[in-house]
Each structure stands twice: as C-alpha cells, then as structure tokens.
Design an enzyme around this catalytic site. Structure first.
Site, PDB file in Angstrom:
ATOM      1  N   LYS A   1     -27.684 -53.417  72.073  1.00 61.04           N
ATOM      2  CA  LYS A   1     -28.340 -54.573  71.144  1.00 61.04           C
ATOM      3  C   LYS A   1     -26.896 -55.611  70.612  1.00 61.04           C
ATOM      4  CE  LYS A   1     -32.459 -54.247  71.754  1.00 61.04           C
ATOM      5  NZ  LYS A   1     -33.277 -55.512  72.769  1.00 61.04           N
TER       6      LYS A   1
ATOM      7  N   TYR B   1     -28.637 -47.482  72.436  1.00 57.95           N
ATOM      8  CA  TYR B   1     -29.338 -48.516  72.160  1.00 57.95           C
ATOM      9  C   TYR B   1     -28.833 -49.639  71.346  1.00 57.95           C
ATOM     10  CZ  TYR B   1     -33.707 -51.221  70.984  1.00 57.95           C
ATOM     11  OH  TYR B   1     -34.568 -52.209  70.746  1.00 57.95           O
TER      12      TYR B   1
END
Length: 257
Positions: free
Chosen positions: A158, A154
C-alpha cells in the site's frame, strides 16, 4: 447524459463489498461500467442486479491482477466493448497476513504482484486510451496503514501504491490524467474478516473506533463517495493526493491487535 457522451469506468475487485459500492456509485453518476474481478460469476451477478439508465451499459469480465497476460486481455476487451476508458479504479487486493518473523516469501510475491505491480500494468495498458482522449482518471485504493504501519507485506504494497500514485501523476499529467489515492480505515468486509473469528475482529474494530476521532468504522459508501468525487469534473485539478477516508484515524499508530 447520453450514451454517446458517457464516460467509461473500469473497477477492479468489483465483486467485494467495497468494489460493489464503488460500481453502484459510478453507475449512479452516469458512467458506463466494466466490473473486473477474479470471480467472474460474482461480477456477472453484480452487473445484472445494479440499476442502469436507458443506454447505460455494465459488463463483467474476469481479471487476474497478478497475471500480466490477463491484464492485457481484459483491457482489450473493455476497449472493444466501449471504445474508450476514462476512469480506472485500482481496488483489487489480496492480503496474506504475517509478521516480519513469519511471512511466507511466495505469499509476499503474490501480494506484490496483485496489489502493486497489477495497478501499474493496468495503467500501462490503458495509457494509450488516455493519450488519444487527452483525459483520464486513476483512483488507487490504498489503506490508512500506509502511514500507520501494520502487517509488513500488506503495508509495503500500500505504501508502494502511494508512491506509484505520485509517480503516475507526474508522468500522465501531460495527457490531462489525474492520479489520486484513497486510504480507508478499517472497513468490515469479507476481506478484513478473512482469517479472523468474530471475537478477534470485534476486538480490532473496537480498537479502531477508539483510535478514530469520529468514533466509527469506515463504510464502503464513504469510500464510494470519495471515488465519485475524484472521478468527477470537480476534482479536475487535484492530482497526486492521498485522501484518508478514515475519520481521522490516520493520526493514530496502528498498535498491536
């Protein structure tokens, strides 16, 4: 603002808590809205209940940000409906949690497809509208974890989206398009609760509050307000920025929770 002069906002992940708040705020600001979500029924329910001014329109469309053909189709549908696309909010995301020791390669690939490749392909498809209009806005929703660390897949997505923000800001500037990112802190939602029980989430939330100088969690309205600003005339000379909407928690390490 008349119907003829209204700008058009395209918001992905529109049916989640954060997407709903962003859609409501952009409609309040007077824009037409294309609410995109993989759950078409939820997106339709959203646009039906959101208040709209006379002449203002909101449509719901299904979009799978992990599927290039779906992205191509949905941009065609938005263009046919409105004739222009002014603001793109890349909000849709998936999160298959896992550590460096146990992440699933297939889940990693799915996250990269939706969270990073999807926004790039979406902007690629919308770019001809910005070229014709000589204007546009891109607002990428990232996370404070891009600077603090956390679950590797994740965070990689990002952090990659921050890099994409900066690259697109350079490339699209000639068409008067600004590209910025918003990095929220922990925001209670179905997305952040997924896979966690109430007790574990409360423990994470209390840790986040302790790490936050302003001593509270992020709200969807906090992020929607910043989105509104970046989509407005007041932000016309701001590009390639990451605005942390997290009460100062970007100053703290992620830690183990």
């Amino acid at each position: 603002m008349t119907s003829e002069t209204r700008r058009v906002a395209l918001v992905t992940g529109a049916a989640g808590e954060l997407g709903r708040a962003i859609c409501a705020r952009l409609l309040e600001d007077g824009l037409h809205l294309a609410a995109l979500d993989i759950d078409l029924g939820a997106a339709q329910a959203l646009v039906e209940r959101l208040p709209k001014a006379p002449g203002q329109r909101a449509i719901a469309l299904r979009a799978d940000l992990g599927d290039a053909a779906s992205i191509h189709l949905v941009v065609q549908q938005v263009g046919q409906s409105f004739g222009r696309i002014d603001v793109v909010v890349n909000n849709a995301a998936v999160n298959h949690r896992g550590s460096l020791y146990d992440f699933d390669p297939a889940q990693w690939d799915h996250m990269m497809a939706v969270n990073l490749r999807g926004p790039a392909l979406l902007c690629q498809q919308v770019a001809p509208y910005w070229q014709r209009q000589a204007s546009g806005r891109v607002i990428n929703i990232v996370s404070r974890c891009w600077v603090a660390g956390g679950p590797p897949a994740y965070v990689a997505c990002k952090a990659g989206l921050v890099g994409l923000t900066r690259s697109m800001a350079r490339e699209l500037a000639e068409h008067n398009v600004t590209v910025n990112a918003i990095a929220p802190g922990l925001l209670p939602s179905a997305f952040t609760l997924d896979g966690r029980d109430a007790e574990s989430f409360e423990r994470i939330a209390q840790g986040s509050i302790r790490d936050t100088p302003l001593q509270r969690l992020t709200t969807a309205e906090d992020v929607a307000g910043t989105t509104s600003f970046l989509a407005s005339r007041d932000a016309a000379f701001i590009t390639a920025e990451v605005i942390h909407v997290c009460g100062g928690s970007q100053l703290a390490p992620f830690g183990k929770r």
